[in-house]
Design a protein around this motif. Structure first.
Motif, PDB file in Angstrom:
ATOM      1  N   ALA A  20       0.805  -1.223   0.000  1.00 53.83           N
ATOM      2  CA  ALA A  20       0.000   0.000   0.000  1.00 53.83           C
ATOM      3  C   ALA A  20       0.835   1.269   0.000  1.00 53.83           C
ATOM      4  CB  ALA A  20      -0.928   0.005   1.212  1.00 53.83           C
ATOM      5  N   VAL A  21       2.120   1.152   0.298  1.00 52.89           N
ATOM      6  CA  VAL A  21       2.986   2.334   0.337  1.00 52.89           C
ATOM      7  C   VAL A  21       2.986   3.048  -1.018  1.00 52.89           C
ATOM      8  CG1 VAL A  21       5.382   3.087   0.595  1.00 52.89           C
ATOM      9  CG2 VAL A  21       4.415   1.441   2.192  1.00 52.89           C
ATOM     10  N   THR A  22       2.936   2.289  -2.102  1.00 54.86           N
ATOM     11  CA  THR A  22       2.937   2.883  -3.438  1.00 54.86           C
ATOM     12  C   THR A  22       1.589   2.782  -4.139  1.00 54.86           C
ATOM     13  OG1 THR A  22       3.725   0.809  -4.393  1.00 54.86           O
ATOM     14  CG2 THR A  22       5.397   2.430  -3.753  1.00 54.86           C
ATOM     15  N   ALA A  23       0.553   2.337  -3.427  1.00 60.86           N
ATOM     16  CA  ALA A  23      -0.763   2.136  -4.040  1.00 60.86           C
ATOM     17  C   ALA A  23      -1.652   3.364  -3.890  1.00 60.86           C
ATOM     18  CB  ALA A  23      -1.444   0.932  -3.393  1.00 60.86           C
ATOM     19  N   ASP A  24      -2.572   3.508  -4.816  1.00 59.03           N
ATOM     20  CA  ASP A  24      -3.600   4.539  -4.708  1.00 59.03           C
ATOM     21  C   ASP A  24      -4.836   3.996  -4.006  1.00 59.03           C
ATOM     22  OD1 ASP A  24      -2.154   6.521  -6.095  1.00 59.03           O
ATOM     23  OD2 ASP A  24      -2.729   5.604  -8.001  1.00 59.03           O
ATOM     24  N   LEU A  25      -5.056   2.686  -4.133  1.00 60.27           N
ATOM     25  CA  LEU A  25      -6.241   2.051  -3.565  1.00 60.27           C
ATOM     26  C   LEU A  25      -5.912   0.607  -3.212  1.00 60.27           C
ATOM     27  CD1 LEU A  25      -9.367   2.089  -3.026  1.00 60.27           C
ATOM     28  CD2 LEU A  25      -9.614   1.270  -5.381  1.00 60.27           C
ATOM     29  N   VAL A  26      -6.362   0.150  -2.057  1.00 61.33           N
ATOM     30  CA  VAL A  26      -6.235  -1.251  -1.648  1.00 61.33           C
ATOM     31  C   VAL A  26      -7.647  -1.808  -1.532  1.00 61.33           C
ATOM     32  CG1 VAL A  26      -5.485  -2.818   0.180  1.00 61.33           C
ATOM     33  CG2 VAL A  26      -4.092  -0.829  -0.398  1.00 61.33           C
ATOM     34  N   VAL A  27      -7.910  -2.917  -2.213  1.00 60.19           N
ATOM     35  CA  VAL A  27      -9.223  -3.552  -2.187  1.00 60.19           C
ATOM     36  C   VAL A  27      -9.112  -4.852  -1.413  1.00 60.19           C
ATOM     37  CG1 VAL A  27     -11.109  -4.493  -3.559  1.00 60.19           C
ATOM     38  CG2 VAL A  27      -9.798  -2.543  -4.416  1.00 60.19           C
ATOM     39  N   ILE A  28      -9.975  -5.004  -0.403  1.00 57.00           N
ATOM     40  CA  ILE A  28      -9.976  -6.188   0.446  1.00 57.00           C
ATOM     41  C   ILE A  28     -11.358  -6.823   0.379  1.00 57.00           C
ATOM     42  CG2 ILE A  28      -9.752  -7.043   2.810  1.00 57.00           C
ATOM     43  CD1 ILE A  28      -8.021  -4.647   3.392  1.00 57.00           C
ATOM     44  N   GLY A  29     -11.407  -8.131   0.235  1.00 56.16           N
ATOM     45  CA  GLY A  29     -12.681  -8.844   0.263  1.00 56.16           C
ATOM     46  C   GLY A  29     -13.001  -9.302   1.668  1.00 56.16           C
ATOM     47  N   ARG A  30     -14.280  -9.420   1.954  1.00 61.04           N
ATOM     48  CA  ARG A  30     -14.711 -10.009   3.218  1.00 61.04           C
ATOM     49  C   ARG A  30     -15.899 -10.903   2.933  1.00 61.04           C
ATOM     50  NH1 ARG A  30     -19.327  -8.542   5.780  1.00 61.04           N
ATOM     51  NH2 ARG A  30     -20.336  -6.648   5.066  1.00 61.04           N
ATOM     52  N   ARG A  31     -16.028 -11.941   3.695  1.00 56.54           N
ATOM     53  CA  ARG A  31     -17.157 -12.849   3.519  1.00 56.54           C
ATOM     54  C   ARG A  31     -18.441 -12.196   4.005  1.00 56.54           C
ATOM     55  NH1 ARG A  31     -14.155 -18.120   5.750  1.00 56.54           N
ATOM     56  NH2 ARG A  31     -12.987 -18.560   3.858  1.00 56.54           N
ATOM     57  N   THR A  32     -19.524 -12.469   3.296  1.00 59.09           N
ATOM     58  CA  THR A  32     -20.811 -11.965   3.769  1.00 59.09           C
ATOM     59  C   THR A  32     -21.243 -12.836   4.935  1.00 59.09           C
ATOM     60  OG1 THR A  32     -21.944 -13.294   2.106  1.00 59.09           O
ATOM     61  CG2 THR A  32     -21.550 -10.982   1.578  1.00 59.09           C
ATOM     62  N   PRO A  33     -21.823 -12.244   5.954  1.00 59.90           N
ATOM     63  CA  PRO A  33     -22.156 -12.994   7.169  1.00 59.90           C
ATOM     64  C   PRO A  33     -23.370 -13.893   6.985  1.00 59.90           C
ATOM     65  CG  PRO A  33     -22.961 -10.771   7.346  1.00 59.90           C
ATOM     66  CD  PRO A  33     -22.176 -10.841   6.051  1.00 59.90           C
ATOM     67  N   SER A  34     -23.472 -14.866   7.873  1.00 64.18           N
ATOM     68  CA  SER A  34     -24.685 -15.671   7.909  1.00 64.18           C
ATOM     69  C   SER A  34     -25.800 -14.813   8.488  1.00 64.18           C
ATOM     70  CB  SER A  34     -24.466 -16.914   8.771  1.00 64.18           C
ATOM     71  OG  SER A  34     -24.280 -16.535  10.121  1.00 64.18           O
ATOM     72  N   SER A  35     -27.002 -15.298   8.429  1.00 66.93           N
ATOM     73  CA  SER A  35     -28.144 -14.504   8.892  1.00 66.93           C
ATOM     74  C   SER A  35     -28.081 -14.218  10.397  1.00 66.93           C
ATOM     75  CB  SER A  35     -29.450 -15.215   8.547  1.00 66.93           C
ATOM     76  OG  SER A  35     -29.481 -16.482   9.178  1.00 66.93           O
ATOM     77  N   ARG A  36     -27.351 -15.037  11.147  1.00 67.25           N
ATOM     78  CA  ARG A  36     -27.273 -14.830  12.600  1.00 67.25           C
ATOM     79  C   ARG A  36     -26.110 -13.947  13.023  1.00 67.25           C
ATOM     80  NH1 ARG A  36     -27.454 -20.821  14.761  1.00 67.25           N
ATOM     81  NH2 ARG A  36     -25.785 -20.890  13.253  1.00 67.25           N
ATOM     82  N   ALA A  37     -25.151 -13.719  12.135  1.00 66.73           N
ATOM     83  CA  ALA A  37     -23.958 -12.944  12.491  1.00 66.73           C
ATOM     84  C   ALA A  37     -24.235 -11.448  12.388  1.00 66.73           C
ATOM     85  CB  ALA A  37     -22.798 -13.326  11.575  1.00 66.73           C
ATOM     86  N   THR A  38     -23.358 -10.666  12.985  1.00 66.85           N
ATOM     87  CA  THR A  38     -23.436  -9.222  12.873  1.00 66.85           C
ATOM     88  C   THR A  38     -23.162  -8.835  11.422  1.00 66.85           C
ATOM     89  OG1 THR A  38     -22.594  -9.044  15.118  1.00 66.85           O
ATOM     90  CG2 THR A  38     -22.513  -7.060  13.770  1.00 66.85           C
ATOM     91  N   PRO A  39     -24.044  -8.080  10.773  1.00 71.80           N
ATOM     92  CA  PRO A  39     -23.918  -7.852   9.338  1.00 71.80           C
ATOM     93  C   PRO A  39     -22.717  -7.015   8.902  1.00 71.80           C
ATOM     94  CG  PRO A  39     -25.713  -6.571  10.250  1.00 71.80           C
ATOM     95  CD  PRO A  39     -25.213  -7.477  11.344  1.00 71.80           C
ATOM     96  N   PHE A  40     -22.137  -6.197   9.769  1.00 71.58           N
ATOM     97  CA  PHE A  40     -21.052  -5.319   9.348  1.00 71.58           C
ATOM     98  C   PHE A  40     -19.711  -5.692   9.966  1.00 71.58           C
ATOM     99  CE2 PHE A  40     -24.966  -2.826   9.041  1.00 71.58           C
ATOM    100  CZ  PHE A  40     -24.972  -2.650   7.672  1.00 71.58           C
ATOM    101  N   ARG A  41     -19.560  -6.887  10.427  1.00 70.96           N
ATOM    102  CA  ARG A  41     -18.316  -7.319  11.040  1.00 70.96           C
ATOM    103  C   ARG A  41     -17.252  -7.572   9.973  1.00 70.96           C
ATOM    104  NH1 ARG A  41     -17.140 -11.849  15.583  1.00 70.96           N
ATOM    105  NH2 ARG A  41     -14.922 -11.534  15.464  1.00 70.96           N
ATOM    106  N   ILE A  42     -16.016  -7.144  10.267  1.00 64.83           N
ATOM    107  CA  ILE A  42     -14.901  -7.421   9.370  1.00 64.83           C
ATOM    108  C   ILE A  42     -13.883  -8.281  10.107  1.00 64.83           C
ATOM    109  CG2 ILE A  42     -15.209  -5.321   8.019  1.00 64.83           C
ATOM    110  CD1 ILE A  42     -12.838  -4.135   9.586  1.00 64.83           C
ATOM    111  N   GLY A  43     -13.019  -8.918   9.381  1.00 66.82           N
ATOM    112  CA  GLY A  43     -12.007  -9.774   9.979  1.00 66.82           C
ATOM    113  C   GLY A  43     -10.786  -8.996  10.438  1.00 66.82           C
TER     114      GLY A  43
END
Length: 63
Positions: A20-43
């Protein structure tokens, strides 16, 4: 703008922050939660990058 793909061994957050030191943008994927999990949690990797990254960060949910 160009996209660079790399396969590396080691700590993912550290490698992302190094790149990221030389990047303009870093894109990270995250899994979508199950219906019981907190919807906006990240790893722990996305959390570390969001807090320490010098570039802009986008977190994209995926299945």
């Amino acid at each position: 703008m160009s996209v660079i793909e790399q396969a590396v061994v080691g700590q993912p957050a550290g490698h992302l922050l190094d790149a990221a030191v030389t990047a303009d943008l870093v894109v990270i994927g995250r899994r979508t939660p199950s219906s019981r999990a907190t919807p906006f949690r990240i790893g722990h990797i996305a959390h570390a990058v969001l807090h320490h990254c010098p570039a802009r960060v986008t977190v994209v949910p995926h299945d």
